[in-house]
Design an enzyme around this catalytic site. Structure first.
Site, PDB file in Angstrom:
ATOM      1  CG  HIS A  87      66.314   2.848 -54.671  1.00 46.00           C
ATOM      2  ND1 HIS A  87      67.551   2.498 -55.151  1.00 46.00           N
ATOM      3  CD2 HIS A  87      65.414   2.392 -55.560  1.00 46.00           C
ATOM      4  CE1 HIS A  87      67.408   1.869 -56.316  1.00 46.00           C
ATOM      5  NE2 HIS A  87      66.108   1.799 -56.584  1.00 46.00           N
TER       6      HIS A  87
ATOM      7  CE  LYS B 242      78.201  11.223 -48.715  1.00 43.97           C
ATOM      8  NZ  LYS B 242      77.965   9.833 -49.045  1.00 43.97           N
ATOM      9  NE  ARG B 243      70.025  16.300 -54.098  1.00 41.25           N
ATOM     10  CZ  ARG B 243      69.040  16.609 -54.927  1.00 41.25           C
ATOM     11  NH1 ARG B 243      69.150  16.387 -56.226  1.00 41.25           N
ATOM     12  NH2 ARG B 243      67.930  17.163 -54.489  1.00 41.25           N
TER      13      ARG B 243
ATOM     14  CE  LYS C 158      72.371  11.592 -49.392  1.00 44.40           C
ATOM     15  NZ  LYS C 158      72.808  10.262 -49.861  1.00 44.40           N
TER      16      LYS C 158
ATOM     17  CB  THR D 268      76.399   4.113 -55.613  1.00 45.75           C
ATOM     18  OG1 THR D 268      75.740   5.375 -55.729  1.00 45.75           O
ATOM     19  CG2 THR D 268      75.374   3.001 -55.609  1.00 45.75           C
TER      20      THR D 268
ATOM     21  CE  LYS E  38      79.044   5.926 -58.561  1.00 41.25           C
ATOM     22  NZ  LYS E  38      77.962   6.926 -58.586  1.00 41.25           N
TER      23      LYS E  38
HETATM   24  C1  F58 Z   1      69.389   6.574 -53.163  1.00 53.75           C
HETATM   25  N1  F58 Z   1      68.094   7.201 -53.270  1.00 53.75           N
HETATM   26  C2  F58 Z   1      69.703   6.152 -51.737  1.00 53.75           C
HETATM   27  N2  F58 Z   1      66.666   8.820 -54.107  1.00 53.75           N
HETATM   28  O1  F58 Z   1      69.597   7.261 -50.875  1.00 53.75           O
HETATM   29  C3  F58 Z   1      71.115   5.596 -51.712  1.00 53.75           C
HETATM   30  O2  F58 Z   1      71.421   5.102 -50.430  1.00 53.75           O
HETATM   31  C4  F58 Z   1      71.236   4.462 -52.722  1.00 53.75           C
HETATM   32  O3  F58 Z   1      72.565   4.053 -52.845  1.00 53.75           O
HETATM   33  C5  F58 Z   1      70.747   4.910 -54.095  1.00 53.75           C
HETATM   34  O4  F58 Z   1      69.433   5.432 -54.004  1.00 53.75           O
HETATM   35  C6  F58 Z   1      70.729   3.767 -55.092  1.00 53.75           C
HETATM   36  O5  F58 Z   1      70.075   2.663 -54.556  1.00 53.75           O
HETATM   37  C7  F58 Z   1      67.913   8.272 -54.088  1.00 53.75           C
HETATM   38  O6  F58 Z   1      68.829   8.699 -54.764  1.00 53.75           O
HETATM   39  C8  F58 Z   1      66.308   9.917 -54.807  1.00 53.75           C
HETATM   40  O7  F58 Z   1      67.099  10.579 -55.460  1.00 53.75           O
HETATM   41  C9  F58 Z   1      64.867  10.326 -54.751  1.00 53.75           C
HETATM   42  C10 F58 Z   1      64.332  10.524 -56.154  1.00 53.75           C
HETATM   43  C11 F58 Z   1      62.905  11.047 -56.122  1.00 53.75           C
HETATM   44  C12 F58 Z   1      62.801  12.302 -55.334  1.00 53.75           C
HETATM   45  C13 F58 Z   1      63.341  12.082 -53.957  1.00 53.75           C
HETATM   46  C14 F58 Z   1      64.767  11.594 -53.961  1.00 53.75           C
END
Ligand code: F58
Length: 811
Positions: A365, A547-548, A553, A655, A659
């Site tokens: 991811h 978003k985060r 970003k 994502t 949405k």
């Molecule tokens: C996200 N990753 C990607 N990671 O950034 C985003 O582009 C993608 O659409 C999504 O995954 C689904 O494929 C993501 O959310 C985390 O939250 C990690 C979890 C573990 C700690 C670090 C952040």
């Protein structure tokens, strides 16, 4: 098939009267109260139970159908699930929305009141966790026999409070009042070991005995995952860490040493205490690795237990089982399955390896090198000594394979090794690629960049292993539930509601984009959703970035835009302008100071604008606290403009972009992640594109990137950065400016002018409301591809090779 007949139970009724009867009976027998004295919580708990019972019945039928067909199973392993609130979803999926509303009225409550009591389990950070939730929804909807495995964190993602001082974090004790949706299953408890040492087994080269130094129990409970428009109800099984009886020190307790007596038990239970909100600190790494192994060890034993219900031996295991690793967090499962097969079940190494490799698949991811997980070898050695030995052996055999293909290429061996040197680290992504049958990225560009950059050596060695599966989102939660007004209009326009299960049918809206009265209604719905959100003037352009918070970003780019608008309005107050409401929402990792500076800066900018009578009629910045699934469901239907402005080549997919587009927001975005696929589908005339592409961005520094040059050459950029630098927007603003001027890791300044020009095009389009509404409708019409039902169909056909198992109706 009605399983209840055999045991003399009655069928749960489908009429409002029958539902009400069940509600009253639950209130009386399970809650121990009566209509006259029922509180809102009594009503909420009782309603949840009554709805849950209807799904539980379908669950029992699903389990029976699965047992009978002994199918190939999908096991989804994920450290995170952001399931969202359950009540409204379960009302919809059980088809009881209307009768339930009537029944609770009789108790003196409205369903909306009760929905407010339905707390979402925030067991994830962001996109990755929410994706897991959308995928399990779609697996059930597509009748795929599946179980999602995860951790039942006591404390979910922190609750965020935004003030002028930025973000404050509070613990999220989400199940404080209980969780009516989960089924504890203490009988399926597992035992997990940590630490200790290994001992050789006489006469065996590969087998070892692991003697753990700490034992922790894993207790599962599960949440129901109903499919939409089908009978299937799957489950997500979540593990809680429990101390064993032996860890309570009775003699110390008797001696009055109360803290010491429970010390070991506390340590054990800390494993599932809190979700890591953090990808940026070194702290707690051991606890995090413990969490990962805890999830994996409990889940694998449960998977084997389930396999044994209908199968013997190991020959059929890989045919009946596919385990999908959601990023590298559960990757230790590869070593754990090898350990179970070799040490405990005494299989030959080669046979165990063949089974293991065939069983797993891995989804990546990220593209950020710093987000690729690695663990210090010494930590592994202490916490999971046997697993490290197994990883060494896997690595040795793997490197032999590489050496055979590319003789003498030592540099390649070093690059590909599962163990990195200096410092010695276990590279989880390498283990995940070596130990699986398929590896996928989450959008076309992401999968391509994985093959070309991060995992290029592996793609060269095993080209067929690498695939793309573009992400998707649940149309139930993010259109039907979040946006009921739009859903009704779509259903009316298409003459059917089958789009909720078959989202490509939205294409049928294309012809309605030319229908003036349809456009008028479409626009009225967007406006009504904005009124509901109450974030700003419903007639202003609602511009959202949700978003985060992460520098890649580029929320900071949006802030520079806002400050530039602020300057323009102040300089020429008389001019007619497009009024905008800019809405930010999102959390920053508590230790990610640069991201928290950006949040604080936004809060300061918002307050400055608010106080300025010249600017505030045209520009408003809002930052609601605590962005989560529930809040997203409120914001998304009200958005006009969707900000997807990451530096190209950094956002794996996104994502939220899907949405928002599905709810008729128009995207302003870069050529990054799934933006590219959205643009290709909605058409370039219905998408606002700007900025460098991924190749230009990757080459920028090679060609010499000096942020200062952009500062010098662009007066508006200079004015914005000078304002920040002057301290007019606080110290956070100064730090943001100095980071941008000195290094600007994510090329914010390089994309500034292109972004501002593009925002001018946005305003021109907004002036022509008919054109804008057409664009909005066409975004919805052409985004059906982004249903997670399609994503699951892709995984099922190309990676899992599983077939659906329909569950018979009960009538
Ligand atoms: C996200 N990753 C990607 N990671 O950034 C985003 O582009 C993608 O659409 C999504 O995954 C689904 O494929 C993501 O959310 C985390 O939250 C990690 C979890 C573990 C700690 C670090 C952040």
């Amino acid at each position: 098939m009605d399983l209840r007949q055999g045991i003399g139970l009655r069928k749960l009724g489908k009429t409002a009267e029958e539902f009400q009867q069940d509600l009253l009976s639950n209130l009386y027998y399970r809650r121990g109260t009566t209509v006259e004295s029922a509180s809102a919580r009594d009503a909420y708990e009782t309603l949840s139970q009554t709805v849950r019972d209807r799904l539980a019945e379908r669950r029992a039928r699903t389990a029976a159908a699965h047992y009978a067909s002994n199918p190939r199973w999908v096991y989804y392993l994920s450290a995170e699930y952001l399931l969202g609130a359950q009540l409204e979803q379960n009302l919809l999926y059980s088809g009881t929305g209307e009768i339930a509303a009537e029944a609770v009225k009789a108790l003196g409550f409205s369903i909306e009141d009760l929905e407010d009591l339905d707390i979402e389990p925030g067991l994830g950070n962001g996109g990755l966790g929410r994706l897991a939730a959308c995928l399990v929804d779609s697996m059930a909807t597509r009748d795929i026999p599946a179980v999602g495995y995860g951790i039942r964190y006591d404390l979910g993602i922190f609750r965020q409070i935004i003030t002028e001082n930025g973000q404050t974090e509070l613990p999220d004790d989400w199940a404080f009042q209980g969780n009516p949706w989960e089924f504890p299953a203490p009988d399926d408890r597992q035992t997990v070991g940590f630490y200790g040492h290994t001992e050789p087994v006489p006469g065996s080269q590969t087998r070892k005995v692991w003697v753990p130094g700490e034992i922790v129990l894993g207790e599962p409970s599960h949440m129901l995952v109903p499919g939409y428009g089908t009978e299937t109800v799957n489950i997500v099984r979540l593990w809680s860490a429990k101390a064993s009886e032996a860890s309570f020190d009775l003699s110390r307790f008797s001696a009055g040493q109360y803290a010491e007596a429970v010390q070991e038990a506390v340590r054990a239970e800390n494993i599932s205490k809190v979700l890591y909100p953090d990808d940026s600190t070194e702290l707690g790494r051991e606890l995090r690795l413990k969490q990962q192994y805890f999830l994996v060890s409990c889940s694998l034993r449960d998977i084997i237990r389930r396999f044994r219900l209908r199968n013997e031996g190991w020959d059929g295991f890989a045919e009946k089982t596919v385990i999908q690793l959601n990023d590298t967090h559960p990757t230790i499962a590869i070593a754990e399955l090898m350990r179970l097969l070799v040490d405990e079940y005494e299989l030959e190494w080669d046979r165990a390896w063949e089974i293991t490799r065939k069983t797993f698949a891995y989804t990546c991811h990220t593209l950020l090198p710093e987000a690729l997980e690695t663990w210090p070898v010494h930590l592994f050695e202490r916490l999971l000594p046997r697993h490290l030995e197994i990883i060494y052996l896997i690595n040795m055999l793997f490197l032999r394979e590489v050496e055979a293909r590319f003789p003498g290429d030592d540099d390649r061996l070093r690059r590909m090794s599962i163990i990195g040197e200096e410092p010695r680290m276990v590279r989880m992504a390498h283990l995940a690629v070596v130990g699986t049958e398929a590896v996928n990225g989450v959008a076309e560009l992401h999968s391509k960049l994985l093959r070309e950059t991060v995992l290029d050596d592996f793609a060269e060695l095993w080209p067929a292993k690498f695939q793309n599966v573009t992400n998707g989102i649940s149309p139930r939660r993010f259109v039907r539930i979040a946006n009921p007004r739009l859903s009704d209009l779509i259903t009316e326009g298409l003459g059917t509601d089958t789009w909720i299960r078959d989202l490509e049918r939205l294409e049928g809206l294309e012809r309605l984009a030319d229908d003036a009265s349809f456009r008028e209604r479409w626009q009225a719905i967007k406006r009504a959703n904005k009124v509901d959100l109450a974030a700003g003037d419903p007639d202003s352009l609602t511009d959202v970035m949700i978003k985060r918070f992460h520098e890649y970003k580029r929320q900071q780019l949006k802030v520079l835009h806002v400050i530039t608008l602020y300057h323009r309005i102040r300089q020429d107050p008389g001019r007619d302008r497009v009024p905008r409401t800019v809405l930010f929402a999102g959390k920053a990792a508590p230790a990610y100071h640069a991201a928290k500076d950006i949040i604080r800066l936004i809060a300061t900018v918002a307050a400055t604008i608010e106080k300025d009578p010249v600017v505030s009629p045209y520009l408003k910045v809002v930052f609601p606290s605590n962005y989560n699934v529930t809040l997203a469901e409120k914001i998304i239907p009200a958005a006009d403009l969707s900000e997807q402005i990451s530096l190209a080549g950094k956002e794996a997919s996104g994502t939220g972009n899907m949405k928002l587009a599905l709810n008729g927001a128009i995207t302003i975005g870069t050529m990054d992640g799934a933006n590219i696929e959205i643009r290709a589908r909605v058409g370039e005339e219905n998408f606002f594109l700007f900025g460098l592409d991924a190749y230009e961005a990757a080459n920028a520094r090679i060609n010499g990137y000096f942020p200062h040059r952009y500062y010098e050459h662009d007066p508006e950029l200079r004015a914005a950065l000078d304002a920040l630098g002057s301290g007019a927007f606080g110290e956070s603003g100064q730090r943001v400016a100095s980071s941008l001027m000195s290094w600007d890791e994510y090329l914010t300044l390089a994309d500034f002018r292109s972004y501002l020009d593009c925002q001018e095009q946005v305003e021109q389009a907004w002036h022509d409301r008919e054109r804008w509404t057409r664009m909005s409708i066409l975004n919805t019409a052409h985004c059906g591809f982004f249903s997670s039902d399609r994503t699951i169909a892709d995984y099922a056909a190309r990676i899992w090779r599983v077939a659906p198992v329909p569950v018979p109706h009960d009538d």
